[in-house]
Design a protein around this motif. Structure first.
Motif, PDB file in Angstrom:
ATOM      1  N   ARG A  44      31.235  38.134  43.539  1.00 15.06           N
ATOM      2  CA  ARG A  44      31.360  36.733  43.122  1.00 15.06           C
ATOM      3  C   ARG A  44      30.869  35.819  44.244  1.00 15.06           C
ATOM      4  NH1 ARG A  44      36.682  34.886  40.178  1.00 15.06           N
ATOM      5  NH2 ARG A  44      35.159  33.249  39.660  1.00 15.06           N
ATOM      6  N   GLU A  45      30.049  34.839  43.878  1.00 16.76           N
ATOM      7  CA  GLU A  45      29.512  33.909  44.859  1.00 16.76           C
ATOM      8  C   GLU A  45      30.604  32.951  45.329  1.00 16.76           C
ATOM      9  OE1 GLU A  45      26.185  31.887  43.297  1.00 16.76           O
ATOM     10  OE2 GLU A  45      24.892  33.661  43.181  1.00 16.76           O
ATOM     11  N   CYS A  46      30.421  32.477  46.532  1.00 14.67           N
ATOM     12  CA  CYS A  46      31.373  31.526  47.109  1.00 14.67           C
ATOM     13  C   CYS A  46      30.896  30.106  46.832  1.00 14.67           C
ATOM     14  CB  CYS A  46      31.522  31.761  48.615  1.00 14.67           C
ATOM     15  SG  CYS A  46      32.681  30.621  49.411  1.00 14.67           S
ATOM     16  N   THR A  47      31.745  29.355  46.176  1.00 19.80           N
ATOM     17  CA  THR A  47      31.386  27.978  45.862  1.00 19.80           C
ATOM     18  C   THR A  47      31.284  27.121  47.117  1.00 19.80           C
ATOM     19  OG1 THR A  47      32.534  28.191  43.746  1.00 19.80           O
ATOM     20  CG2 THR A  47      32.047  25.960  44.513  1.00 19.80           C
ATOM     21  N   ALA A  48      32.185  27.315  48.059  1.00 20.41           N
ATOM     22  CA  ALA A  48      32.178  26.498  49.274  1.00 20.41           C
ATOM     23  C   ALA A  48      30.957  26.771  50.139  1.00 20.41           C
ATOM     24  CB  ALA A  48      33.461  26.744  50.064  1.00 20.41           C
ATOM     25  N   CYS A  49      30.557  28.042  50.240  1.00 17.23           N
ATOM     26  CA  CYS A  49      29.393  28.367  51.070  1.00 17.23           C
ATOM     27  C   CYS A  49      28.102  27.826  50.476  1.00 17.23           C
ATOM     28  CB  CYS A  49      29.289  29.883  51.243  1.00 17.23           C
ATOM     29  SG  CYS A  49      30.611  30.602  52.258  1.00 17.23           S
ATOM     30  N   ASN A  50      28.017  27.748  49.155  1.00 17.65           N
ATOM     31  CA  ASN A  50      26.798  27.273  48.493  1.00 17.65           C
ATOM     32  C   ASN A  50      26.750  25.756  48.349  1.00 17.65           C
ATOM     33  OD1 ASN A  50      25.946  29.931  48.177  1.00 17.65           O
ATOM     34  ND2 ASN A  50      26.932  30.135  46.165  1.00 17.65           N
ATOM     35  N   ALA A  51      27.837  25.069  48.658  1.00 20.17           N
ATOM     36  CA  ALA A  51      27.872  23.609  48.489  1.00 20.17           C
ATOM     37  C   ALA A  51      27.142  22.926  49.635  1.00 20.17           C
ATOM     38  CB  ALA A  51      29.316  23.128  48.423  1.00 20.17           C
ATOM     39  N   PRO A  52      26.264  21.969  49.344  1.00 19.41           N
ATOM     40  CA  PRO A  52      25.584  21.221  50.422  1.00 19.41           C
ATOM     41  C   PRO A  52      26.520  20.204  51.058  1.00 19.41           C
ATOM     42  CG  PRO A  52      24.939  20.350  48.295  1.00 19.41           C
ATOM     43  CD  PRO A  52      25.825  21.521  48.002  1.00 19.41           C
ATOM     44  N   ASP A  53      26.102  19.689  52.180  1.00 17.63           N
ATOM     45  CA  ASP A  53      26.924  18.683  52.861  1.00 17.63           C
ATOM     46  C   ASP A  53      27.081  17.414  52.041  1.00 17.63           C
ATOM     47  OD1 ASP A  53      27.344  20.376  54.971  1.00 17.63           O
ATOM     48  OD2 ASP A  53      25.980  19.355  56.356  1.00 17.63           O
ATOM     49  N   ASP A  54      26.121  17.126  51.187  1.00 18.23           N
ATOM     50  CA  ASP A  54      26.207  15.906  50.389  1.00 18.23           C
ATOM     51  C   ASP A  54      27.380  15.922  49.420  1.00 18.23           C
ATOM     52  OD1 ASP A  54      23.969  15.050  51.684  1.00 18.23           O
ATOM     53  OD2 ASP A  54      22.581  15.581  50.066  1.00 18.23           O
ATOM     54  N   ALA A  55      27.973  17.081  49.161  1.00 19.34           N
ATOM     55  CA  ALA A  55      29.110  17.171  48.249  1.00 19.34           C
ATOM     56  C   ALA A  55      30.429  16.838  48.940  1.00 19.34           C
ATOM     57  CB  ALA A  55      29.182  18.572  47.636  1.00 19.34           C
ATOM     58  N   TYR A  56      30.389  16.516  50.212  1.00 19.10           N
ATOM     59  CA  TYR A  56      31.603  16.272  50.990  1.00 19.10           C
ATOM     60  C   TYR A  56      31.635  14.815  51.445  1.00 19.10           C
ATOM     61  CZ  TYR A  56      32.078  21.354  51.128  1.00 19.10           C
ATOM     62  OH  TYR A  56      32.208  22.675  50.768  1.00 19.10           O
ATOM     63  N   ILE A  57      32.824  14.348  51.798  1.00 12.82           N
ATOM     64  CA  ILE A  57      32.966  12.977  52.290  1.00 12.82           C
ATOM     65  C   ILE A  57      32.845  12.913  53.805  1.00 12.82           C
ATOM     66  CG2 ILE A  57      34.463  12.452  50.337  1.00 12.82           C
ATOM     67  CD1 ILE A  57      36.786  12.299  52.411  1.00 12.82           C
ATOM     68  N   TRP A  58      33.074  14.044  54.479  1.00 16.70           N
ATOM     69  CA  TRP A  58      32.922  14.124  55.934  1.00 16.70           C
ATOM     70  C   TRP A  58      32.567  15.553  56.301  1.00 16.70           C
ATOM     71  CZ3 TRP A  58      35.352  17.237  59.488  1.00 16.70           C
ATOM     72  CH2 TRP A  58      35.152  16.944  60.830  1.00 16.70           C
ATOM     73  N   VAL A  59      31.643  15.697  57.256  1.00 18.26           N
ATOM     74  CA  VAL A  59      31.231  17.028  57.695  1.00 18.26           C
ATOM     75  C   VAL A  59      31.191  17.039  59.216  1.00 18.26           C
ATOM     76  CG1 VAL A  59      29.901  17.562  55.616  1.00 18.26           C
ATOM     77  CG2 VAL A  59      28.777  16.414  57.519  1.00 18.26           C
ATOM     78  N   GLY A  60      31.577  18.190  59.772  1.00 10.60           N
ATOM     79  CA  GLY A  60      31.520  18.404  61.209  1.00 10.60           C
ATOM     80  C   GLY A  60      30.824  19.716  61.510  1.00 10.60           C
ATOM     81  N   GLU A  61      30.927  20.133  62.732  1.00 12.54           N
ATOM     82  CA  GLU A  61      30.257  21.365  63.143  1.00 12.54           C
ATOM     83  C   GLU A  61      30.916  22.599  62.554  1.00 12.54           C
ATOM     84  OE1 GLU A  61      28.986  23.691  67.300  1.00 12.54           O
ATOM     85  OE2 GLU A  61      30.052  21.767  67.356  1.00 12.54           O
ATOM     86  N   ARG A  62      32.248  22.562  62.413  1.00  7.69           N
ATOM     87  CA  ARG A  62      32.957  23.742  61.923  1.00  7.69           C
ATOM     88  C   ARG A  62      33.870  23.462  60.743  1.00  7.69           C
ATOM     89  NH1 ARG A  62      32.603  24.242  67.467  1.00  7.69           N
ATOM     90  NH2 ARG A  62      34.435  22.931  67.758  1.00  7.69           N
TER      91      ARG A  62
END
Length: 335
Positions: A44-62
């Protein structure tokens, strides 16, 4: 002999329990020999790993923070995820320590929003093998929502407005960005155009609220099967503040303002009533200027222009007397 169903537990009588009436406990199913794989396990594919940064409200290094794809009943529901495909028990010491820091930081950011009293932090992990922590904000003063049933109330309460929801997302993202990372949530754009009809506006708002009510997302269902992250994008709107959009109304040189009352008088020698009276007294009665002032009808071009300046006739210089009473001979001549 039939199995006797268990009695209803005491928490159904708690004020925070969201249901009332006759309740019946379901029969417990037999356990399965092998549990099905979660998202990110097996094939089963991982939804979180395949999601781009644009799908988030904040992104960091980790770490990354995302929201639901639409407003819900609570002021804020957010999910903290690690970039690396690890579960809670698989975190190395560095990420384990950062998880505590990020949990405290995100809790403070959500609690800083208006109308938020508490922030509940949950981790279920039955739907995805990728670490994700849930943060649910309890509204201030809503004591009935206290406790373990807050996630149930989220899908029961009417959703908040999308404008307020997006503003809250932008505030949380900006709070996290103060410590690093990149905020991606933007506040809602201001609607500058006035509605053509108040009736049409109220009807559109009612239709939007009804649609949002029908499409409310359940936190519990999302915890079991995490939804696909939706890219929060909006069509680019024209920037009303761009140069040349509305024209610069004050940028050009201003035309000089002429004072009709001053006429040809120098700007550093304003005419006063005393000088006007002195001019009228020193003007001969038979001069053209005196006739024009005395009888406007004889000069039609001057009629109706009572405030036009009158050029005084030459007058004698003031007489200077010395201390001994004599008049110097060189100052008796007329200028």
């Amino acid at each position: 002999m039939h199995d006797t169903p268990p009695s209803v537990p005491d928490f159904t009588q708690w004020p925070s329990f969201p249901f009332e009436g006759d309740l019946r406990v379901k029969q417990l199913d037999d356990p399965v020999p092998v549990e099905p794989p979660r998202k990110g396990e097996g094939l089963r594919e991982c939804t979180a790993c395949n999601a781009p940064d644009d799908a988030y409200i904040w992104v960091g290094e980790r770490w990354r923070v995302r929201a639901m794809d639409r407003p819900t009943g609570l002021p804020m529901v957010l999910i903290l995820e690690s970039r690396t495909h690890l579960d809670l028990g698989d975190l190395p010491n560095l990420l384990a320590a950062e998880l505590g820091v990020m949990t405290v930081r995100l809790e403070r950011a959500i609690r800083s929003l208006d109308g938020v009293a508490r922030v509940h932090v949950n981790r279920w992990g039955d739907g995805s093998a990728h670490l994700h922590m849930w943060f649910l904000a309890r509204p201030y003063g809503r004591l009935q929502l206290r406790g373990t049933f807050l996630s149930l109330w989220d899908s029961i309460l009417p959703p908040i407005s999308e404008e307020q929801w997006r503003e809250n997302l932008a505030l949380v993202a900006a709070w996290l960005a103060e410590f690093g990372g990149r905020p991606l949530a933007e506040p809602p754009r201001i609607q500058w155009q006035a509605p053509s009809s108040l009736l049409a506006q109220s009807a559109a708002a009612a239709a939007h609220a009804a649609a949002a009510q029908e499409e409310t997302v359940s936190v519990i269902e999302a915890a079991e099967e995490i939804p696909e992250p939706a890219v929060e994008g909006s069509p680019d709107a024209a920037d009303a503040s761009a140069p040349g959009a509305g024209g610069d109304v004050g940028g050009g040189p201003k035309a000089p303002v002429l004072d009709a009352n001053r006429g040809a008088m120098p700007s550093d020698e304003p005419a006063t009533d005393v000088e006007a009276a002195s001019t009228a007294a020193s003007t001969p009665s038979d001069s053209p200027a005196a006739e024009a002032v005395a009888d406007p009808e004889t000069a039609p071009e001057l009629a109706g222009h009572e405030h036009r300046p009158v050029i005084p006739a030459p007058r004698s210089a003031p007489t200077i007397v010395t201390d001994d009473g004599r008049i110097p001979p060189d100052v008796r001549t007329t200028r």
